[in-house]
Scaffold this active site. Sequence first.
Site, mmCIF file in Angstrom:
data_model
loop_
_atom_site.group_PDB
_atom_site.id
_atom_site.type_symbol
_atom_site.label_atom_id
_atom_site.label_comp_id
_atom_site.label_asym_id
_atom_site.label_seq_id
_atom_site.Cartn_x
_atom_site.Cartn_y
_atom_site.Cartn_z
ATOM 1 N N ASP A 251 -48.481 15.515 -20.721
ATOM 2 C CA ASP A 251 -47.594 16.628 -20.984
ATOM 3 C C ASP A 251 -47.788 17.621 -19.691
ATOM 4 O OD1 ASP A 251 -46.013 18.206 -22.162
ATOM 5 O OD2 ASP A 251 -47.453 19.506 -23.275
ATOM 6 N N HIS B 18 -43.615 17.214 -31.881
ATOM 7 C CA HIS B 18 -44.337 18.326 -31.481
ATOM 8 C C HIS B 18 -44.575 19.042 -32.694
ATOM 9 C CE1 HIS B 18 -44.684 21.891 -28.605
ATOM 10 N NE2 HIS B 18 -44.942 22.489 -29.705
ATOM 11 N N HIS C 252 -46.666 10.684 -22.219
ATOM 12 C CA HIS C 252 -45.980 12.059 -22.647
ATOM 13 C C HIS C 252 -45.941 12.761 -21.208
ATOM 14 C CE1 HIS C 252 -45.148 15.930 -25.151
ATOM 15 N NE2 HIS C 252 -45.098 16.076 -24.070
ATOM 16 N N LYS D 143 -37.646 12.128 -29.821
ATOM 17 C CA LYS D 143 -38.572 13.345 -29.825
ATOM 18 C C LYS D 143 -38.297 14.296 -30.636
ATOM 19 C CE LYS D 143 -41.855 15.966 -28.422
ATOM 20 N NZ LYS D 143 -42.831 16.327 -27.427
ATOM 21 N N HIS E 110 -49.840 15.896 -27.771
ATOM 22 C CA HIS E 110 -50.651 16.759 -27.249
ATOM 23 C C HIS E 110 -51.359 17.524 -28.313
ATOM 24 C CE1 HIS E 110 -47.095 18.980 -28.360
ATOM 25 N NE2 HIS E 110 -46.171 18.673 -27.271
ATOM 26 N N HIS F 92 -43.121 15.224 -18.544
ATOM 27 C CA HIS F 92 -41.795 15.805 -18.108
ATOM 28 C C HIS F 92 -41.643 15.834 -16.799
ATOM 29 C CE1 HIS F 92 -41.873 18.224 -22.122
ATOM 30 N NE2 HIS F 92 -43.081 18.059 -22.075
#
Length: 348
Positions: A246, A135, A12, A98, A173, A14
């Site tokens: 994350d 999420h 995970h 996602k 997460h 970004h």
Amino acid sequence: MEIEITRPDDMHLHLRDGAALEAVVGFTARQFGRAVIMPNLKPPVVNTEDAESYYQRIMNAIPEGHSFEPLMTLYLRDNTTPDEIQRAADSGIVKACKLYPLGATTNSDLGVSNINAIDDVLASMAACGLPLLLHGEVTSSEVDIFHREAVFVQTVLPQLLYRHPFLKIVLEHISTKAAADFVRSAPSNVAATITAHHLLDNRNALFKGGIRPHYYCLPILKTERDRLSLIEAATSGNPKFFLGTDSAPHSVGAKQSACGCAGAFTAYDAIGLYAQVFDEAGQIERLNDFASRFGAEFYELPQNEDRIRIVKSPHTVPECFPYEDTKIVPYRAGEEVLWRFVESQYTV
Ligand code: NCD
Ligand code: ZN
């Protein structure tokens, strides 16, 4: 003390785009063999064409000498179609989709407004074997921010599993004991990623001596009881729990603001941060499976072939790194950490 593990995967991450992507991708490519790349760009990665061009931009930004592979994801919207899912699965580069509940976090304003209204898309994902990355927070304003994940786990998730028993799901997460307990007792198609920062800090970090925007992330940090439960899950050797940083970079100005963005930047030495957690728990020998094996197995990928070294070498985290035309403040900036990746990009 020094240990060697199979090269890990970050399930995970970004990476952003443009100059931000160029600033951060090298940190991850040095440590990790692969990473699951989050699609919450502006505009988001919503179809296979978007994923293919983002994949190319990432490949072009990787510094020479690394065989890093981005595992792409699509951003689900209310109007995503089952055909689009099939195209994504056929592409070979899209490995998951996602789901951001509308308004849950950074760039989720195009997220899904009603999870019960996308059954055809979820059925198509189950049929193609594409995992759903969740999420897992409810966003209604009457639910306390510290309870958003637990309420999601207690209300939304059981229904989702009931309606789609064969869908592979990663609860991303996780930040609560409630989530860890749920995943542990769920069937084997349900797993979870755990970040380094949720393992290292409880919510006191947000307010230690004053308000600390660099510790603000979503899901927000929780209680010490939750943190201890996450450490237990991560270090238990249970294959349902695996590494997902994350790491969510934002410029110093976007964080230190009257309305600061959510996200902690841990990619600068994520594997070192996880090693500290496993060492402090007396379970350093279980880091390899958590970081390098269980995620690959869930995604049905071979493990990476090469190995990396991590060393116990207390040092101070730099105050900042260059980022776009400004800088980024890393998680635990200016504080002492105990372990580091041997070939760190930064000198200590
Ligand atoms: C992430 C981001 O900045 O994109 N922020 C965060 O606090 N984790 C979004 C997310 O994963 O929720
Ligand atoms: Zn994220």
